[in-house]
Scaffold this active site. Structure first.
Site, PDB file in Angstrom:
ATOM      1  N   TYR A 135     -16.034  -5.333  -2.989  1.00 37.46           N
ATOM      2  CA  TYR A 135     -16.422  -5.632  -4.458  1.00 37.46           C
ATOM      3  C   TYR A 135     -17.686  -6.720  -4.208  1.00 37.46           C
ATOM      4  CZ  TYR A 135     -11.770  -4.285  -6.341  1.00 37.46           C
ATOM      5  OH  TYR A 135     -10.651  -3.975  -6.738  1.00 37.46           O
ATOM      6  N   LYS A 185      -6.980  -0.115   6.648  1.00 35.93           N
ATOM      7  CA  LYS A 185      -6.997   1.283   6.539  1.00 35.93           C
ATOM      8  C   LYS A 185      -7.847   1.612   7.749  1.00 35.93           C
ATOM      9  CE  LYS A 185      -5.751   5.329   5.116  1.00 35.93           C
ATOM     10  NZ  LYS A 185      -4.465   6.106   5.323  1.00 35.93           N
ATOM     11  N   ASP A 218      -1.586   2.148   2.622  1.00 35.53           N
ATOM     12  CA  ASP A 218      -0.629   3.141   2.046  1.00 35.53           C
ATOM     13  C   ASP A 218       0.647   2.988   2.488  1.00 35.53           C
ATOM     14  OD1 ASP A 218      -1.726   3.819   4.522  1.00 35.53           O
ATOM     15  OD2 ASP A 218      -2.017   6.043   4.094  1.00 35.53           O
ATOM     16  N   ASP A 242      -6.215  -6.551  -4.536  1.00 37.49           N
ATOM     17  CA  ASP A 242      -6.015  -6.323  -6.009  1.00 37.49           C
ATOM     18  C   ASP A 242      -5.142  -5.441  -6.399  1.00 37.49           C
ATOM     19  OD1 ASP A 242      -7.013  -6.339  -8.586  1.00 37.49           O
ATOM     20  OD2 ASP A 242      -8.949  -5.405  -8.143  1.00 37.49           O
ATOM     21  N   ASP A 246      -0.919  -6.182  -8.136  1.00 36.70           N
ATOM     22  CA  ASP A 246      -0.428  -5.604  -9.427  1.00 36.70           C
ATOM     23  C   ASP A 246       1.040  -5.042  -8.971  1.00 36.70           C
ATOM     24  OD1 ASP A 246      -2.759  -6.329 -10.797  1.00 36.70           O
ATOM     25  OD2 ASP A 246      -2.758  -4.656 -11.987  1.00 36.70           O
TER      26      ASP A 246
END
Ligand SMILES: NC(=O)c1ccc[n+]([C@@H]2O[C@H](COP(=O)([O-])OP(=O)(O)OC[C@H]3O[C@@H](n4cnc5c(N)ncnc54)[C@H](O)[C@@H]3O)[C@@H](O)[C@H]2O)c1
Length: 347
Positions: A135, A185, A218, A242, A246
């Protein structure tokens, strides 16, 4: 008597009601704990934007800087002001100006709350890097509107940024159950994420008492659902954090229970505490917003100010309230009923 100053920014929609609820609880806890809490309320919001053309005044950041902490409700009212304007006009400038690089969110089931997993006994602290990474806003577009159009967005990972967020994670793990999950990742992203893994290994040598595991995003997403009880502190980049938080909010029963803090660990500027949820325009005038996430965020504020005992009392009061079935099921109780129950439990 020791007194802390707190800037209250209720914002939009249900942000107003849940901030009011949290502030009542914090004041009661302060009275019981023998310390003072001073506040000033700032009506910075989408309504203010419509009146003045700004979400906050030009000297807003300097105004907030003199407070010990900030308690924020929610920002955004998309029917009147585009989210990109409200978010970039208030929330993001505060996080950036005050170098609140650690976004922390606790994920556990409160007593009486039924999560979607039919699983209990998990207690995860997610730490999201809050200032750089995916970001960073570095990029551009060329040949717009043609079939040769190109959009580039570069994720920026600095040694300073990666090291400080991981170090914050190691310190938290040391204070909790001694386990740290570092999320990348690195099998697919061979520069930034391999670098993140390297820094994780370097720091691990300094924290031999912390058990470190590196997960791919993942794999850990699946683990949040299948075996959340195996996780303790989880540290992730801006984008991965982020998304994971959630997921964390979902497994703890939803947004009404998800608290968060934007921390400046060096304490060079105030930190900001806010529920994860937004302004909830769909229920904003019904009086049924769950204030638990905001009250829990308030407890994190007390903890940050060194009022640990008061913070623990607020958390215990929330737990007693939800255990009695109040505020545990979305929409069943009104905001003021839940707040009154937490205040009673505090007493
Ligand atoms: N940090 C923030 O200030 C923040 C965070 C998320 C969204 N927003 C903004 O809020 C506005 C609305 O966004 P949204 O609808 O996507 O997300 P939202 O979090 O406001 O609402 C999502 C859903 O969850 C419900 N909900 C949320 N909090 C609740 C609570 N405490 N009690 C009961 N139900 C609750 C809402 O009724 C809604 O159905 C947008 O402008 C968005 O940009 C701000």
């Amino acid at each position: 008597m020791k007194t802390h100053s707190v800037a209250l920014v209720p914002g939009d929609g249900i942000g107003v009601a849940v901030t009011e609820a949290a502030w009542q609880v914090l004041q009661r806890a302060a009275g019981q704990g023998g310390f003072g809490l001073d506040s000033e309320i700032f009506d910075w919001s989408c309504d203010r934007y419509l009146e003045t053309g700004r979400m906050m005044p030009e000297d807003g950041i300097e105004t907030l800087r003199r407070f010990d902490a900030i308690l924020l409700g929610a920002v955004g009212w998309p029917a009147k002001v585009p989210d990109s304007v409200s978010l970039h006009g208030l929330l993001l400038p505060i996080r950036k100006a005050f170098d609140q690089y650690a976004n922390i969110r606790p994920h556990r089931l409160l007593p009486g709350v039924e999560g979607p997993l039919r699983k209990e006994g998990f207690d995860i602290l997610c730490i999201r890097e809050n200032t750089e990474g995916e970001y960073s806003g570095a990029g551009g577009r060329v040949h717009q509107g043609t079939d040769a159009e190109v959009a580039v967005e570069t994720a920026i990972f600095t040694r300073r940024g990666v090291e400080r967020i991981l170090r914050f994670g190691f310190e938290q793990a040391r204070r909790r159950r001694g386990r740290l999950a570092s999320v990348t990742k690195s099998n697919a992203q061979k520069y930034s994420m391999v670098f993140w893994d390297e820094v994780t290994r370097e720091l691990a040598a300094e924290y031999p008492d912390v058990e470190v595991t590196s997960y791919h995003i993942d794999a850990i997403a699946a683990r949040f659902v299948m075996a959340p009880e195996t996780l303790d502190v989880v540290v992730a980049s801006n984008l991965f954090g982020d998304i994971l938080t959630d997921l964390g909010a979902a497994i703890q029963g939803g947004l009404g229970f998800a608290a968060s803090a934007n921390i400046n660990p060096a304490r060079t500027a105030p930190s900001m505490f806010e529920p994860v949820h937004g302004s909830a325009p769909d229920i904003a005038h019904l009086g049924i917003a769950n204030p638990v996430a905001a009250i829990w965020s308030g407890a994190m504020l007390l903890e940050h100010l060194g009022e640990t005992e008061a913070a623990e009392r607020v958390i215990a009061a929330i737990e007693r309230t939800t255990a009695a079935g109040i505020g545990a099921v979305p929409g069943r109780h009104r905001t003021e009923e839940i707040t009154a129950a937490v205040l009673n439990a505090l007493d």
